[in-house]
Design an enzyme around this catalytic site. Structure first.
Site, short mmCIF file in Angstrom:
data_model
loop_
_atom_site.label_atom_id
_atom_site.label_comp_id
_atom_site.label_asym_id
_atom_site.label_seq_id
_atom_site.Cartn_x
_atom_site.Cartn_y
_atom_site.Cartn_z
N ASN A 6 0.86 -1.18 0.00
CA ASN A 6 0.00 0.00 0.00
C ASN A 6 0.90 1.24 0.00
O ASN A 6 1.55 1.53 0.99
CB ASN A 6 -0.89 -0.03 1.25
CG ASN A 6 -1.79 1.20 1.35
OD1 ASN A 6 -1.90 1.97 0.41
ND2 ASN A 6 -2.43 1.35 2.50
N PHE A 7 0.93 1.93 -1.13
CA PHE A 7 1.80 3.12 -1.25
C PHE A 7 1.28 4.30 -0.43
O PHE A 7 2.03 5.25 -0.19
CB PHE A 7 1.88 3.56 -2.71
CG PHE A 7 2.93 2.85 -3.52
CD1 PHE A 7 3.54 1.68 -3.10
CD2 PHE A 7 3.34 3.38 -4.75
CE1 PHE A 7 4.51 1.06 -3.87
CE2 PHE A 7 4.31 2.76 -5.52
CZ PHE A 7 4.90 1.60 -5.08
N LYS A 8 -0.01 4.28 -0.08
CA LYS A 8 -0.64 5.44 0.59
C LYS A 8 -0.35 6.71 -0.24
O LYS A 8 -0.46 6.66 -1.46
CB LYS A 8 -0.14 5.56 2.03
CG LYS A 8 -0.23 4.25 2.81
CD LYS A 8 -0.06 4.44 4.27
CE LYS A 8 0.15 3.10 4.94
NZ LYS A 8 -0.08 3.14 6.38
N HIS A 90 -9.83 0.65 4.69
CA HIS A 90 -8.54 0.87 5.36
C HIS A 90 -8.74 1.80 6.56
O HIS A 90 -9.51 2.75 6.50
CB HIS A 90 -7.53 1.47 4.37
CG HIS A 90 -6.13 1.46 4.90
ND1 HIS A 90 -5.68 2.41 5.80
CD2 HIS A 90 -5.11 0.60 4.72
CE1 HIS A 90 -4.42 2.13 6.12
NE2 HIS A 90 -4.05 1.03 5.48
N GLU A 159 -5.97 -5.67 10.09
CA GLU A 159 -4.92 -4.69 10.35
C GLU A 159 -5.24 -3.92 11.62
O GLU A 159 -6.00 -2.93 11.57
CB GLU A 159 -4.83 -3.69 9.20
CG GLU A 159 -4.56 -4.30 7.85
CD GLU A 159 -3.94 -3.27 6.93
OE1 GLU A 159 -2.80 -3.47 6.51
OE2 GLU A 159 -4.58 -2.24 6.64
N GLY A 165 1.78 1.52 10.71
CA GLY A 165 2.72 2.64 10.61
C GLY A 165 3.45 2.95 11.91
O GLY A 165 4.11 3.99 12.02
N SER A 195 2.75 -2.99 10.34
CA SER A 195 4.20 -3.04 10.60
C SER A 195 4.84 -4.36 10.20
O SER A 195 5.76 -4.86 10.88
CB SER A 195 4.49 -2.68 12.05
OG SER A 195 4.09 -1.34 12.30
C1 PEP Z 1 -1.15 -0.37 5.77
O1 PEP Z 1 -1.13 0.80 5.40
O2 PEP Z 1 -2.07 -1.11 5.39
C2 PEP Z 1 -0.10 -0.85 6.67
C3 PEP Z 1 -0.20 -2.05 7.13
O3 PEP Z 1 0.94 0.03 6.95
P1 PEP Z 1 2.32 -0.34 7.73
O4 PEP Z 1 2.88 -1.58 7.09
O5 PEP Z 1 3.16 0.85 7.54
O6 PEP Z 1 1.95 -0.60 9.16
#
Ligand code: PEP
Length: 237
Positions: A6-8, A90, A159, A165, A195
């Protein structure tokens, strides 16, 4: 398994193209068995000539084909690039952008009618986690309100909000506990996100009900993302 990035709100159009090409080259050379997804920003969407096992998806959309919704992206704009996979639910959209469950369900129905793959995200915030697993599961089940869990192209990503993050992944026991409770009632692929990185992906993929990962921060480095795909290929699932 599904290994998704996921580039966000990161990467430009040129940077995304270079990233996708590098991952395509890696997958071909390594003969990877993974289903790889890259959720790119809208401005970077394009036809990349993806392999069957690499799809560039959309992080969001507005649930219309087209129309007068200033600043929004509908399905007409996604179809131009043959987008076949979308993220819905999300935590950043639920919590920061204040998407309600009713609106999320509306988006879900819209994407389902277009027959695209839906990576549907659920996850509890820290204040629910501290109340214990029963509170966590009731919170998660509420995030399925209005969602057709029998949809063919549904993938579920668990998640925990407090793990996204933060660099603090959920423990393997917690991931196992939640995923096996979801597995008891749902027959769709289950991913973990929060993470995930090169150092912990292998043990996470070994969690029994885990069929892949959704990765943000650690996937933005193409070498690290390739390494995660390589590790997934070595996990015998
Ligand atoms: C995400 O944005 O779905 C995510 C899991 O981010 P991160 O890996 O940075 O925790």
């Amino acid at each position: 398994m599904i290994i998704a990035s996921n580039f966000k709100t990161n990467y430009t159009r040129a940077g995304t193209k270079a990233f996708v090409q590098a991952i395509q080259a890696y997958i071909a050379q390594a003969k990877s068995r993974q289903q790889v997804r890259i959720f790119a920003p809208f401005t970077a969407l394009d036809r990349f000539g993806e392999h069957d096992n690499l799809k560039v998806g959309a992080q969001n959309f507005y649930p219309v084909q087209s129309g007068s919704y200033t600043g929004e992206i509908g399905f007409q704009q996604l179809e131009e690039f043959r987008i076949e996979s979308v993220l819905i639910g999300h935590s950043e959209r639920r919590h920061l952008l204040k998407e309600s469950q009713a609106f999320i369900a509306q988006k879900y129905d819209f994407a389902k009618a277009r027959e695209v793959e839906i990576v549907y995200c659920i996850g509890e915030p820290a204040e629910i986690r501290v109340q214990g697993i029963d509170a966590v599961m009731s919170y998660l089940w509420e995030q399925f309100e209005g969602i057709d869990v029998h949809y063919d192209r549904l993938v579920i990503a668990y998640e925990p909000v407090w793990a996204i993050g933060t660099g603090l992944s959920a423990s393997l026991d917690d991931i196992d506990d939640v995923l096996s409770r979801l597995r008891a009632k749902l027959s769709k692929p289950l991913l973990y996100g929060g993470s995930v990185k090169v150092d912990n992906i292998e043990s996470i993929l070994h969690v029994k009900a885990c069929e892949g990962v959704l990765v943000g921060t650690a996937s933005w480095n193409e070498n690290a993302f390739c390494e995660m795909i390589r590790i997934a290929d070595h996990v015998n699932k």
